[in-house]
Each structure stands twice: as structure tokens, then as C-alpha cells.
Motif scaffolding. Structure first.
Motif, PDB file in Angstrom:
ATOM      1  N   GLY A  78       6.547   3.398   9.010  1.00  0.00           N
ATOM      2  CA  GLY A  78       7.396   2.289   9.429  1.00  0.00           C
ATOM      3  C   GLY A  78       7.326   2.144  10.938  1.00  0.00           C
ATOM      4  O   GLY A  78       6.777   2.997  11.643  1.00  0.00           O
ATOM      5  N   ARG A  79       7.914   1.069  11.435  1.00  0.00           N
ATOM      6  CA  ARG A  79       7.818   0.809  12.873  1.00  0.00           C
ATOM      7  C   ARG A  79       9.060   0.073  13.358  1.00  0.00           C
ATOM      8  O   ARG A  79       9.728  -0.636  12.600  1.00  0.00           O
ATOM      9  CB  ARG A  79       6.588  -0.037  13.191  1.00  0.00           C
ATOM     10  N   ASP A 105       2.960   1.035   3.623  1.00  0.00           N
ATOM     11  CA  ASP A 105       3.424   0.320   4.806  1.00  0.00           C
ATOM     12  C   ASP A 105       4.851  -0.156   4.544  1.00  0.00           C
ATOM     13  O   ASP A 105       5.082  -1.037   3.724  1.00  0.00           O
ATOM     14  CB  ASP A 105       2.497  -0.855   5.089  1.00  0.00           C
ATOM     15  N   LEU A 106       5.806   0.394   5.260  1.00  0.00           N
ATOM     16  CA  LEU A 106       7.212   0.014   5.091  1.00  0.00           C
ATOM     17  C   LEU A 106       7.599  -1.182   5.940  1.00  0.00           C
ATOM     18  O   LEU A 106       8.698  -1.716   5.784  1.00  0.00           O
ATOM     19  CB  LEU A 106       8.119   1.197   5.446  1.00  0.00           C
ATOM     20  N   ARG A 187      -4.977  -6.841   5.461  1.00  0.00           N
ATOM     21  CA  ARG A 187      -4.669  -7.080   4.050  1.00  0.00           C
ATOM     22  C   ARG A 187      -3.446  -6.290   3.593  1.00  0.00           C
ATOM     23  O   ARG A 187      -3.025  -6.411   2.459  1.00  0.00           O
ATOM     24  CB  ARG A 187      -5.868  -6.701   3.174  1.00  0.00           C
ATOM     25  N   LEU A 188      -2.857  -5.482   4.470  1.00  0.00           N
ATOM     26  CA  LEU A 188      -1.715  -4.665   4.070  1.00  0.00           C
ATOM     27  C   LEU A 188      -0.482  -5.523   3.831  1.00  0.00           C
ATOM     28  O   LEU A 188      -0.227  -6.478   4.544  1.00  0.00           O
ATOM     29  CB  LEU A 188      -1.396  -3.643   5.155  1.00  0.00           C
ATOM     30  N   HIS A 189       0.285  -5.154   2.835  1.00  0.00           N
ATOM     31  CA  HIS A 189       1.576  -5.777   2.565  1.00  0.00           C
ATOM     32  C   HIS A 189       2.648  -4.703   2.603  1.00  0.00           C
ATOM     33  O   HIS A 189       2.428  -3.570   2.182  1.00  0.00           O
ATOM     34  CB  HIS A 189       1.570  -6.465   1.205  1.00  0.00           C
ATOM     35  N   SER A 190       3.814  -5.066   3.093  1.00  0.00           N
ATOM     36  CA  SER A 190       4.892  -4.093   3.203  1.00  0.00           C
ATOM     37  C   SER A 190       5.503  -3.792   1.844  1.00  0.00           C
ATOM     38  O   SER A 190       5.602  -4.661   0.981  1.00  0.00           O
ATOM     39  CB  SER A 190       5.983  -4.617   4.136  1.00  0.00           C
ATOM     40  N   THR A 191       5.896  -2.560   1.664  1.00  0.00           N
ATOM     41  CA  THR A 191       6.659  -2.135   0.498  1.00  0.00           C
ATOM     42  C   THR A 191       8.039  -1.759   0.975  1.00  0.00           C
ATOM     43  O   THR A 191       8.178  -1.023   1.944  1.00  0.00           O
ATOM     44  CB  THR A 191       6.008  -0.919  -0.175  1.00  0.00           C
ATOM     45  N   SER A 192       9.054  -2.264   0.307  1.00  0.00           N
ATOM     46  CA  SER A 192      10.415  -1.991   0.724  1.00  0.00           C
ATOM     47  C   SER A 192      11.137  -1.130  -0.297  1.00  0.00           C
ATOM     48  O   SER A 192      11.053  -1.374  -1.499  1.00  0.00           O
ATOM     49  CB  SER A 192      11.190  -3.304   0.910  1.00  0.00           C
TER      50      SER A 192
END
Length: 497
Positions: A78-79, A105-106, A187-192
Motif C-alpha cells: 500500500g502507499r 496492490d492495496l 495493468r495492476l488493479h487495486s484490491t481492497s
């Protein structure tokens, strides 16, 4: 051509430093690779497939107690909202993937969301890219292993630094730059895991017991706002009568209202004024990555973190008698008194998140607190949180039918304190030795857990050296004597110049 890196950004408990000097995309890439290799050494049975990215919730979750079940081949990242945080996240991800670690990727998160996701997904580790309360030209990273176990200098950070140093001598370390990186990362998508995280936060309180409260919330344009929005939505759904008054709420990496550091007195004013303007029941402010929460009572008075440690000790011991709590050595009398009053056991420990988390595990402590506003919780994997504290406090306010001022005034008057005073000196250790020589023959007790702590009967002080700067930090408290507090504080300060 061999590249040399400034690795002075590797501190005792994290990595942080000046952008472009002590932290950079190139360094982040090498840290990703080094962290991956360190994790493989730590978990030699891993089966790796290079270049894998996860953007799904298919990982089996774990909550509650620490699990010894099989770990997933994952690092969560995360960032915060600083302008360099996304490029650093991309570089870290590339380094991890090249070694064969899967990445979740958060997106934009607070540090504690990385802690939660690391445990929730049974990940190998987690990384939060953040500079928290540091100046705008800083950034950094906080690393954890499985179960959000802290990685400090002695528990892995020095080994990771050595790996980075060796990799920096390789001529092809810059290959991650350019099209190769862009084709992978964009191409990354965040996962929550926000829903699960919110559910966990609310598990600490009896939501049906919460009385109507108006709360000023000030994230300082950091990243706490999405969590506060999610909590607000849940409050409405559960008919919890909490009203938020939002200031400096929108995330903005330029920090137009100043760096989110509520310990700076000039930054406290806006929260204090909002509490008074809107006749709020209390005010809350956070640092940039919201792992610390700062409290203001209904009169707009800032409540020192020392007294909040005592109040949270009370909150936990009312739920679980005979429990153990930890606290740092800087100011101690109030916490010890509260623990005794409510039938608990208190243990003092040197300040620093890795040391406190380790000691909490040893003692199975339910709670640990530092006067710097770091609060640690057993059921949160012994990690620190800036959201759990205020939820516990609004529950305590509701159950006791007392305001925050009423809950803290007795402690503030019984054990008045100086707050932490920082002094720049040329030879910190020598100065500390001189102060010790001045008072040691008068001391009832001398403790060396963290710097020097001297109990002189009606007053005591702690003097300790900064881990990272030529500073010494002074804290003084007395037994109800504010005149003596001022006198002894000035007396010691005169010895520090």
C-alpha cells in the motif's frame, strides 16, 4: 558502471529519507528484490512463479489469533498519497515479481491497512510506502513479515540492506526502467480489504452502547479520509449516532495545510478552533499514514499522549481484569496508577514499535502505549493503530457518561508533566552522563531501560538520546505539583545547554 547508493535511509525500524538522495525508484526496485530474497530465505519451501500479480480476493483469509497455517506466496503493498509513492510502489512491485513473489496492490492506504491485509491474506509480508509526518521532500517504507511481524534493524532490515548493497554493484540493476516496467505495472488493479478491516475495527466496541457524539475529524490531507468515510457509512447503517465534522479532509500530497503532524503545536490550532466553533464533543487528528491518533477534548484542549495511554489502559482493563498492559519509560506514574486501580499489570519497556511488539508477544499483553501516540493491540496482531484508540474512547465516554475533559482532568492534575522537550546537543551521551552525575545521589530509583529515568520522590524525569538525530529528549513529571514541575524542568534544561 557501478552505481553507489546512499543507504543511510535504512533506520532502526524502517526506511525513510530525502527523495532522490536516500530514497529513489532505483533503490525501491532493489529493495523489492532484496525483500523477496529475504522472504525466500525465511520460507525455503516456497514454490515461486515469476511475474505473478494478484488483484482478487481468492487468498484464504485469517483473523483473530496469529496463524501457523501455510502462508500464501504474496506480499501486499500500500502507499500514502505523496507524489513519489506510486512510482516507488511500481518499482518495488517489479523487484518482487522478478524474484517470483506474488503482489497484491492495496492502492492508497494507511500503514495499519497493510498490517491488517498482511494477516488477513496470510501473506509472506507487507510494505507501506509512506513518510508519515516527515517533511514533503521525504518518503520511505515500512516492512513487515508474516502476521505483520515487525522488521527492524536486528530482525531483518540490516540483512535486507546488505542484499541491496550487493545488488547495487550489479551492472544491470537499472533494467527495470523503461517500457518493461510500464508494461507490467500499468495493468495492476487495486484490491481492497476495506470492508473486512472496518468490521474488525468495530469488533473492539459495543456499537449499541454508543451515545450521540459530534466529532471533529482532521486527517491533515493525508490518507485517513477513506476509512472515516467507510466508518461513517457503517455508523449510518447500524444507526450509531456519530456525526463527523470534516476538516482538511481531502487527500492532497502537496499538503496545502501543512505536513500532517499534530505534534506540532501550530498544527493543533485548526482542530482546536473547529471543536469550539461546532461545539463538538471531541476532536481527532492524524498523521499522514494515520497510525497515530491525537485527541482534543470538548474545550479544544490537546490531550497529551501520556494521558491517553492511561485512558486506554482503563478502557481495556474494564473489559478484561488482570490483563497486562505495556508502556514506555518516558512518563509512567499515571499509567501505573491506572493499571493498579483497575486490577491490571503494567510493564515498562523501551520506546520503539519493534521492541514493544516483541515484548507484548512475550507477555501476551492486551495493549501497549507510547506517549508519542502509538497504541498497540493484541487482537490487531500486536500492531499499532490510529483508528482503534478513538473508537475505544467514544465507547468509554458513552459508558461512563463523562466527557473527555472529565475523564482526563484528574490524571492531568495528579501527575502533571512537561511533555517531551527536544534539545540539540553536540555530545548527547556526555550530556546525559553529566545530568546523571548531578542527580544520582538524590534518586530513590535509577532505571536504564531507555536512556536514564530517575525517581526523586515527588518528581521524576527521563532523558534519552534520539536514535537518528543529535538530540536528547526530556520528560518530567511530578506528584501533583505544577510549580515543582516548572522548576525542575527549567533546572534540567539549564544543564543541557
Amino acid at each position: 558502471m557501478k552505481q553507489k547508493f546512499d543507504l543511510s535511509g535504512f533506520k532502526n525500524n524502517d526506511i525513510r529519507g530525502v527523495i532522490g538522495k536516500q530514497v529513489s525508484e532505483e533503490l525501491a526496485y532493489l529493495i523489492g528484490k532484496a525483500f523477496a530474497q529475504w522472504l525466500i530465505t525465511r520460507n525455503p519451501s516456497l514454490h515461486l512463479q515469476k511475474g505473478t500479480v494478484s488483484n482478487s480476493n481468492r487468498i484464504t483469509s485469517v483473523t483473530g489469533n496469529e496463524s501457523d497455517s501455510k502462508l500464501s506466496n504474496v506480499v501486499v503493498i500500500g502507499r500514502d498519497n505523496r507524489e513519489t509513492s506510486l512510482p516507488y510502489q511500481n518499482a518495488l512491485t517489479t523487484g518482487l515479481m522478478e524474484v517470483g513473489i506474488e503482489v497484491i496492490d492495496l492502492g492508497v492506504t494507511g500503514t495499519e491497512e497493510v498490517y491488517f491485509a498482511t494477516r488477513h491474506t496470510k501473506a509472506l509480508g507487507g510494505i507501506q510506502i509512506t513518510a508519515s509526518h516527515n517533511p514533503i521532500h521525504y518518503n520511505g517504507m515500512k516492512l513487515v513479515a508474516e502476521n505483520a511481524y515487525p522488521i527492524s534493524k536486528n530482525s531483518g532490515l540490516e540483512a535486507i540492506k546488505s542484499l541491496v548493497k550487493n545488488m547495487a554493484l550489479e551492472p544491470d540493476y537499472q533494467k527495470f526502467l523503461g517500457k518493461n516496467k510500464e508494461s507490467k505495472i500499468q495493468r495492476l488493479h487495486s484490491t481492497s480489504f476495506l470492508t473486512e478491516y472496518i468490521e474488525h475495527l468495530l469488533s473492539y466496541i459495543e456499537t449499541s452502547k454508543i451515545n450521540p457524539l459530534r466529532i471533529v475529524v482532521n486527517p491533515g490531507n493525508g490518507v485517513a479520509s477513506h476509512v472515516l468515510d467507510a466508518l461513517e457509512k457503517k455508523f449510518i447503517e447500524l444507526k450509531i449516532p456519530i456525526t463527523f465534522i470534516k476538516i482538511n479532509f481531502e487527500p492532497d500530497g502537496q499538503f496545502p495545510n501543512g505536513i500532517p503532524n499534530p505534534l506540532i503545536k501550530s498544527h493543533q490550532t485548526v482542530t482546536q478552533q473547529a471543536v469550539l466553533q461546532y461545539a463538538a464533543d471531541l476532536g481527532l487528528a492524524w498523521d499522514g499514514d494515520f497510525d497515530r491518533c491525537f485527541f482534543f477534548d470538548e474545550n479544544g484542549r490537546y490531550i497529551e499522549g501520556y494521558y491517553m495511554v492511561g485512558l486506554l489502559t482503563e478502557a481495556f482493563l474494564k473489559k478484561e481484569t488482570n490483563a497486562t498492559v505495556l508502556h514506555d519509560t518516558r512518563l509512567i506514574w499515571n499509567t501505573i496508577e491506572v493499571a493498579k486501580k483497575f486490577g491490571g499489570n503494567s510493564i515498562q519497556v523501551k520506546a520503539g514499535h519493534a521492541l514493544i511488539k516483541e515484548k507484548m508477544r512475550e507477555e501476551s499483553a492486551v495493549y501497549g502505549g507510547e506517549m508519542s501516540a502509538h497504541h498497540y493491540f493484541k487482537d490487531f496482531g500486536y500492531c499499532d493503530s490510529g483508528m482503534i484508540p478513538w473508537l475505544l474512547i467514544i465507547e468509554l465516554i458513552s459508558k461512563t457518561q463523562q466527557s473527555l475533559a472529565e475523564l482526563t482532568s484528574a490524571s492531568i492534575n495528579t501527575f502533571p508533566s512537561s511533555g517531551e522537550i527536544n534539545c540539540t546537543v553536540e555530545n548527547p551521551q556526555q550530556v546525559i552522563e553529566n545530568v546523571l552525575a548531578r542527580y544520582k545521589n538524590k534518586a530513590v530509583n535509577i532505571d536504564h531501560t531507555d536512556g536514564i529515568s530517575l525517581d526523586l520522590g515527588e518528581w521524576r524525569f527521563n532523558l534519552r538520546q534520539s536514535n537518528t538525530e543529535p538530540l536528547i529528549r526530556l520528560n518530567v513529571e511530578t506528584r501533583g505539583n505544577k510549580v515543582l514541575l516548572a522548576e525542575k524542568t527549567d533546572e534540567i534544561l539549564s544543564l543541557l545547554t
